[in-house]
Design a protein around this motif. Structure first.
Motif, PDB file in Angstrom:
ATOM      1  N   GLN A  34      44.184  35.443  44.700  1.00 31.25           N
ATOM      2  CA  GLN A  34      43.293  35.583  43.568  1.00 31.25           C
ATOM      3  C   GLN A  34      43.721  36.783  43.004  1.00 31.25           C
ATOM      4  O   GLN A  34      44.276  37.828  43.687  1.00 31.25           O
ATOM      5  CB  GLN A  34      41.981  35.759  44.375  1.00 31.25           C
ATOM      6  N   SER A  35      43.216  37.023  41.881  1.00 29.70           N
ATOM      7  CA  SER A  35      43.385  38.426  40.928  1.00 29.70           C
ATOM      8  C   SER A  35      42.206  39.013  41.058  1.00 29.70           C
ATOM      9  O   SER A  35      42.053  40.057  40.294  1.00 29.70           O
ATOM     10  CB  SER A  35      43.823  37.895  39.576  1.00 29.70           C
ATOM     11  N   ASP A  36      41.487  38.882  42.030  1.00 30.11           N
ATOM     12  CA  ASP A  36      40.043  39.419  42.093  1.00 30.11           C
ATOM     13  C   ASP A  36      40.325  40.687  43.029  1.00 30.11           C
ATOM     14  O   ASP A  36      40.441  40.461  44.415  1.00 30.11           O
ATOM     15  CB  ASP A  36      39.195  38.538  42.898  1.00 30.11           C
ATOM     16  N   SER A  37      40.408  41.938  42.694  1.00 29.81           N
ATOM     17  CA  SER A  37      40.560  42.981  43.231  1.00 29.81           C
ATOM     18  C   SER A  37      39.381  43.660  44.043  1.00 29.81           C
ATOM     19  O   SER A  37      39.294  44.544  44.645  1.00 29.81           O
ATOM     20  CB  SER A  37      40.993  44.108  42.290  1.00 29.81           C
ATOM     21  N   ASN A  38      38.382  42.657  43.646  1.00 28.61           N
ATOM     22  CA  ASN A  38      37.047  43.020  44.595  1.00 28.61           C
ATOM     23  C   ASN A  38      36.724  42.270  45.958  1.00 28.61           C
ATOM     24  O   ASN A  38      35.627  42.291  46.176  1.00 28.61           O
ATOM     25  CB  ASN A  38      35.736  43.248  43.580  1.00 28.61           C
ATOM     26  N   SER A  39      37.699  41.298  46.125  1.00 31.00           N
ATOM     27  CA  SER A  39      37.377  40.457  46.941  1.00 31.00           C
ATOM     28  C   SER A  39      37.177  41.140  48.360  1.00 31.00           C
ATOM     29  O   SER A  39      37.477  42.329  48.655  1.00 31.00           O
ATOM     30  CB  SER A  39      38.398  39.214  47.449  1.00 31.00           C
TER      31      SER A  39
END
Ligand code: NAG
Ligand code: NAG
Length: 370
Positions: free
Chosen positions: A236-241
């Motif tokens: 995922q490109s979600d740096s907030n996961s």
């Protein structure tokens, strides 16, 4: 390898775009005087040739550039990777132990001049299995142990009792400035040059007597470290996961176990993960071999002691304890509970006693540098 693949996908994109432009030109050019049929046939042939070529290229790459997946036929089956029933593990895995040295007395340090398990001059092939987030600075003791001329040169450059330049204490710097063929023991070779530390998984080298050297880390600590390091390996490109979300991505867990078994740490896609079969017993057996040295990140001092009892030399308080990337350890609290039972935990629990048996034999148990 990653660079090559992304370059190839750029090429692919460029070619597909060209194809689209061709199509566009053809459509927009209906009134042209050129023979329409010829151009259409040509376009058809070219496009299909291109497709066939790309398919060939993809298959070729798959077979030849990812040997870890292909050559391990027996490691793959239909069973699922995650939460698979535990492989039965024989806790009595046999291992080779280093020779004992007289225990340290209250006032005296361990006597590292006693003969080691392996005569370092007989080590000719080194595989450094650098597992991500377990301690890349492990290369320093390796390099200076087997390339003593480089250590002497570094010591001479700064003068007696002075710290070696910290800028030099990196694998890439050392390998570039002290080419192993010139600075290391005679005929010593590191596998995977010019980047032995690029997280290569275990591979067999038939007919070559090679040593594997690595440090493993508590699986949960390693996951936490990867999470804090930009969600290393995340799809995922979600740096907030959250940590919980991160470790549930199917490629993230079992990295160390995969590498021991000849797979990449985490570059698999969903299908590959589902088809992957991790043989915990084999991974225990492999790291128990006399030519497989492993330490444990959380137990660095004991690891360094064992390393020198294994390969000779004494613990060097500066290079052996130099840490290029100081990370934080797992904070207490819910994180450990987030990690479900998985095969790497089972494997790790089984290899700690092997490590401790080796420490005990070498009198390195509870070692702390003087
Ligand atoms: C992560 O959170 C920050 C702060 O809430 C936000 O600005 C950023 O856009 C988020 N990034 C992603 C990829 O969602
Ligand atoms: C796993 O490895 C062990 C030890 O090498 C071997 O005996 C066993 O057959 C393997 N199991 C499978 C399912 O391949």
């Amino acid at each position: 390898m990653r660079i090559k693949i992304s370059r190839s996908s750029n090429k692919t994109t460029a070619r597909v775009n060209q194809g689209q432009q061709l199509t566009g030109a053809r459509n927009g050019n209906n009134g042209s005087t050129q023979p329409e049929g010829t151009r259409r046939v040509c376009g058809f042939v070219c496009t299909h040739f291109l497709c066939a070529f790309l398919v060939f290229l993809a298959c070729y790459r798959w077979k030849h550039l990812l040997p870890g997946y292909e050559s391990e036929g027996s490691q793959w089956s239909k069973s699922k990777l995650s939460n698979e029933a535990a492989t039965s593990v024989s806790a009595t895995a046999t291992t080779t132990l280093p020779p004992a040295v007289p225990p340290a007395s209250s006032s005296k340090a361990l006597d590292f001049s006693a003969p080691s398990l392996v005569d370092p001059s007989t080590v000719k092939r080194i595989f450094w299995m650098h597992v991500p987030k377990t301690g890349g600075s492990f290369f320093l003791p390796i390099f200076f142990q087997f390339c003593p001329k480089a250590l002497a040169a570094e010591r001479a450059a700064v003068g007696p009792g002075q710290q070696i330049d910290k800028e030099h204490l990196f694998d890439q710097w050392l390998l570039k400035n002290y080419p192993p063929e010139k600075w290391c023991n005679k005929n010593l070779m590191f596998y995977n040059m010019p980047c032995p530390g690029c997280h290569h998984h275990y591979s067999e080298h038939p007919n070559e007597e090679f040593f594997s050297l690595t440090v493993f880390r508590d699986p949960t600590e390693r996951l936490w470290s990867g999470y804090r390091y930009n969600r290393q390996g995340s799809w995922q490109s979600d740096s907030n996961s959250t940590f919980y979300e991160f470790i549930r991505e199917p490629n993230i867990m079992n990295c160390q176990l995969k590498m021991v078994l000849g797979h990449d740490c985490c570059k698999q896609n969903r299908q590959q993960i589902e088809n992957m079969r991790l043989n915990v017993s084999l991974a225990i057996e492999r790291v128990s071999q006399p030519r497989f040295f492993f330490g444990i990140t959380e137990r660095w001092a004991e690891t360094m002691c064992l390393f020198h009892r294994w390969f000779g030399g004494e613990v060097l308080s500066d290079v052996d304890f130099h840490n290029n990337r100081k990370g934080r350890t797992l904070p207490p609290g819910k994180y450990r509970d987030d990690v479900p039972p998985h095969q790497e935990l089972e494997w790790f629990e089984a290899i700690v006693p092997i490590f401790e048996a080796r420490l005990k034999a070498a009198n390195c148990l509870a070692y702390s540098p003087p």
